[in-house]
Design a protein around this motif. Sequence first.
Motif, PDB file in Angstrom:
ATOM      1  N   UNK A 158       0.830  -1.203   0.000  1.00 10.32           N
ATOM      2  CA  UNK A 158       0.000   0.000   0.000  1.00 10.32           C
ATOM      3  C   UNK A 158       0.866   1.255   0.000  1.00 10.32           C
ATOM      4  N   UNK A 159       0.317   2.318  -0.530  1.00 10.16           N
ATOM      5  CA  UNK A 159       1.006   3.604  -0.559  1.00 10.16           C
ATOM      6  C   UNK A 159       0.997   4.239   0.834  1.00 10.16           C
ATOM      7  N   UNK A 160       1.877   5.215   1.085  1.00 12.23           N
ATOM      8  CA  UNK A 160       1.860   5.876   2.404  1.00 12.23           C
ATOM      9  C   UNK A 160       0.504   6.495   2.744  1.00 12.23           C
ATOM     10  N   UNK A 161      -0.207   7.026   1.756  1.00  9.23           N
ATOM     11  CA  UNK A 161      -1.524   7.607   2.015  1.00  9.23           C
ATOM     12  C   UNK A 161      -2.511   6.537   2.492  1.00  9.23           C
ATOM     13  N   UNK A 162      -2.503   5.367   1.851  1.00  6.82           N
ATOM     14  CA  UNK A 162      -3.410   4.293   2.263  1.00  6.82           C
ATOM     15  C   UNK A 162      -3.009   3.703   3.607  1.00  6.82           C
ATOM     16  N   UNK A 163      -1.703   3.643   3.872  1.00  2.00           N
ATOM     17  CA  UNK A 163      -1.253   3.141   5.176  1.00  2.00           C
ATOM     18  C   UNK A 163      -1.698   4.091   6.283  1.00  2.00           C
ATOM     19  N   UNK A 164      -1.570   5.384   6.054  1.00  2.53           N
ATOM     20  CA  UNK A 164      -2.032   6.352   7.049  1.00  2.53           C
ATOM     21  C   UNK A 164      -3.543   6.258   7.242  1.00  2.53           C
ATOM     22  N   UNK A 165      -4.295   6.027   6.157  1.00  2.00           N
ATOM     23  CA  UNK A 165      -5.745   5.851   6.278  1.00  2.00           C
ATOM     24  C   UNK A 165      -6.087   4.597   7.068  1.00  2.00           C
ATOM     25  N   UNK A 166      -5.302   3.529   6.874  1.00  2.00           N
ATOM     26  CA  UNK A 166      -5.517   2.313   7.666  1.00  2.00           C
ATOM     27  C   UNK A 166      -5.257   2.579   9.148  1.00  2.00           C
ATOM     28  N   UNK A 167      -4.239   3.365   9.449  1.00  2.00           N
ATOM     29  CA  UNK A 167      -3.970   3.722  10.848  1.00  2.00           C
ATOM     30  C   UNK A 167      -5.125   4.519  11.444  1.00  2.00           C
ATOM     31  N   UNK A 168      -5.656   5.448  10.681  1.00  2.00           N
ATOM     32  CA  UNK A 168      -6.776   6.243  11.176  1.00  2.00           C
ATOM     33  C   UNK A 168      -8.004   5.370  11.428  1.00  2.00           C
ATOM     34  N   UNK A 169      -8.275   4.443  10.502  1.00  2.00           N
ATOM     35  CA  UNK A 169      -9.446   3.567  10.662  1.00  2.00           C
ATOM     36  C   UNK A 169      -9.289   2.643  11.863  1.00  2.00           C
ATOM     37  N   UNK A 170      -8.108   2.077  12.042  1.00  2.00           N
ATOM     38  CA  UNK A 170      -7.892   1.187  13.182  1.00  2.00           C
ATOM     39  C   UNK A 170      -7.978   1.948  14.503  1.00  2.00           C
ATOM     40  N   UNK A 171      -7.418   3.146  14.553  1.00  2.00           N
ATOM     41  CA  UNK A 171      -7.517   3.927  15.775  1.00  2.00           C
ATOM     42  C   UNK A 171      -8.930   4.403  16.054  1.00  2.00           C
ATOM     43  N   UNK A 172      -9.666   4.739  15.007  1.00  2.00           N
ATOM     44  CA  UNK A 172     -11.034   5.241  15.170  1.00  2.00           C
ATOM     45  C   UNK A 172     -11.977   4.149  15.657  1.00  2.00           C
ATOM     46  N   UNK A 173     -11.805   2.922  15.176  1.00  2.00           N
ATOM     47  CA  UNK A 173     -12.684   1.813  15.549  1.00  2.00           C
ATOM     48  C   UNK A 173     -12.110   0.947  16.673  1.00  2.00           C
ATOM     49  N   UNK A 174     -10.928   1.314  17.186  1.00  2.00           N
ATOM     50  CA  UNK A 174     -10.261   0.521  18.246  1.00  2.00           C
ATOM     51  C   UNK A 174     -10.083  -0.931  17.797  1.00  2.00           C
ATOM     52  N   UNK A 175      -9.674  -1.094  16.538  1.00  2.00           N
ATOM     53  CA  UNK A 175      -9.529  -2.433  15.961  1.00  2.00           C
ATOM     54  C   UNK A 175      -8.128  -2.955  16.236  1.00  2.00           C
ATOM     55  N   UNK A 176      -8.057  -4.087  16.916  1.00  2.00           N
ATOM     56  CA  UNK A 176      -6.776  -4.697  17.266  1.00  2.00           C
ATOM     57  C   UNK A 176      -6.737  -6.096  16.667  1.00  2.00           C
ATOM     58  N   UNK A 177      -5.790  -6.317  15.803  1.00  2.00           N
ATOM     59  CA  UNK A 177      -5.559  -7.631  15.203  1.00  2.00           C
ATOM     60  C   UNK A 177      -4.059  -7.880  15.213  1.00  2.00           C
ATOM     61  N   UNK A 178      -3.646  -8.956  15.841  1.00  2.00           N
ATOM     62  CA  UNK A 178      -2.223  -9.218  16.010  1.00  2.00           C
ATOM     63  C   UNK A 178      -1.473  -9.352  14.696  1.00  2.00           C
ATOM     64  N   UNK A 179      -2.031 -10.085  13.754  1.00  2.00           N
ATOM     65  CA  UNK A 179      -1.358 -10.287  12.465  1.00  2.00           C
ATOM     66  C   UNK A 179      -1.262  -8.978  11.688  1.00  2.00           C
ATOM     67  N   UNK A 180      -2.349  -8.243  11.630  1.00  2.00           N
ATOM     68  CA  UNK A 180      -2.325  -6.966  10.909  1.00  2.00           C
ATOM     69  C   UNK A 180      -1.393  -5.982  11.585  1.00  2.00           C
ATOM     70  N   UNK A 181      -1.397  -5.952  12.904  1.00  2.00           N
ATOM     71  CA  UNK A 181      -0.551  -5.005  13.630  1.00  2.00           C
ATOM     72  C   UNK A 181       0.933  -5.311  13.417  1.00  2.00           C
ATOM     73  N   UNK A 182       1.264  -6.594  13.337  1.00  2.00           N
ATOM     74  CA  UNK A 182       2.653  -6.963  13.089  1.00  2.00           C
ATOM     75  C   UNK A 182       3.124  -6.466  11.732  1.00  2.00           C
ATOM     76  N   UNK A 183       2.313  -6.674  10.715  1.00  2.00           N
ATOM     77  CA  UNK A 183       2.663  -6.198   9.372  1.00  2.00           C
ATOM     78  C   UNK A 183       2.670  -4.677   9.332  1.00  2.00           C
ATOM     79  N   UNK A 184       1.726  -4.051  10.013  1.00  2.00           N
ATOM     80  CA  UNK A 184       1.643  -2.590  10.010  1.00  2.00           C
ATOM     81  C   UNK A 184       2.896  -1.968  10.629  1.00  2.00           C
ATOM     82  N   UNK A 185       3.381  -2.519  11.714  1.00  2.00           N
ATOM     83  CA  UNK A 185       4.594  -1.974  12.337  1.00  2.00           C
ATOM     84  C   UNK A 185       5.807  -2.106  11.412  1.00  2.00           C
ATOM     85  N   UNK A 186       5.886  -3.227  10.709  1.00  2.00           N
ATOM     86  CA  UNK A 186       6.987  -3.370   9.741  1.00  2.00           C
ATOM     87  C   UNK A 186       6.901  -2.318   8.631  1.00  2.00           C
ATOM     88  N   UNK A 187       5.701  -2.092   8.139  1.00  2.00           N
ATOM     89  CA  UNK A 187       5.522  -1.109   7.064  1.00  2.00           C
ATOM     90  C   UNK A 187       5.824   0.299   7.573  1.00  2.00           C
TER      91      UNK A 187
END
Length: 343
Positions: free
Chosen positions: A178-207
Amino acid sequence: SSHGSPGALRVAGARGGRGRLAMRKKPLCAAAQDDLGGSSSDEGVKVKPSKKVTSARSDPPAAPGASGETEANHAEPRKKAKEFAWMDSDEEVEEDGEEGKENEEREEKEEIRDGDQKDPSQARKRSRSRSRSRSRHRERDGDDDENADVSAEVLDEVHSFGKMVLLSPALLKKLRRMTPENVAAACRAMGRTKFFDGDILKVLNEVLRRLLQRDLFSASQANDALQCLWEINAYDQGVLSAVASNFKAKVLQLEPLLRQMWREIFENFKHEKDLDFRQLLETPPLTAVSPGYQKIRCFHHSKGFCALGEACTYSHDPRAPLTLEMFAPMRSSPLVMTQNQFT
């Protein structure tokens, strides 16, 4: 006289003792009784009338003039009865149809079960085909979920935890590309909905670490990432260190409100690795052209510890002034010559 008659003999026998009769006359049939005048010679013996099988009750013969009226009266109830019977028959047919379908299904299952008992290999083949069809359905559904749109426009419209759950397969699949804009949008969506997923969070931190190290994240996008980690309470030392190393030289470009929020996040996460960045967030550095550069006393050094050390833009001299006003030299008062001074 009376003793000679058969009835008298029978009465006498009944009085003399039970079951003892002087004479028992053979009972006659109804036809014989009719021939004899409707009664037997023995008046004491009662003959039961024969049961006649009667047919359905027939209506009494009607008068010649009333035959048409009678037929009309009978025709109308028959018509109404047919109408109600027809309505009831439809319901019965529908019920019978449903019951028939259930019976057919039950019979098919019984036939399959009987066939499986006779030939177990057929049962195994049937179970394998069912499992393959279910797996194909699951793969098809999984492919649809993984190919969902997770662009910034779609993610910015997500405001519920359930919607994030539906998009999580596609987000996990596409996050690394994903592009930096889409990654930032994913961060906003996860923070807004309090969505916690271990697998997604691991990949997100690497990105996030990769984008920050390559300087591909702006200050607002980095703020989205920090706010996401703070909202879902997911501390990652690598991400915070990447933010510190990337924006250490850009602190003066950050807005005061943004510096304050970042400092609170670093302090609340107790991130002790980048103390110099935390100090810069609290006290921005001075530029070389600033009047107080290396002249104003360092506040942190006066408290006992400066994380910047020799790189600090403030003075570590204990005699240095605390403010620029204290450092300004006093202006000399103008000399006023009086008449006495000339004489």
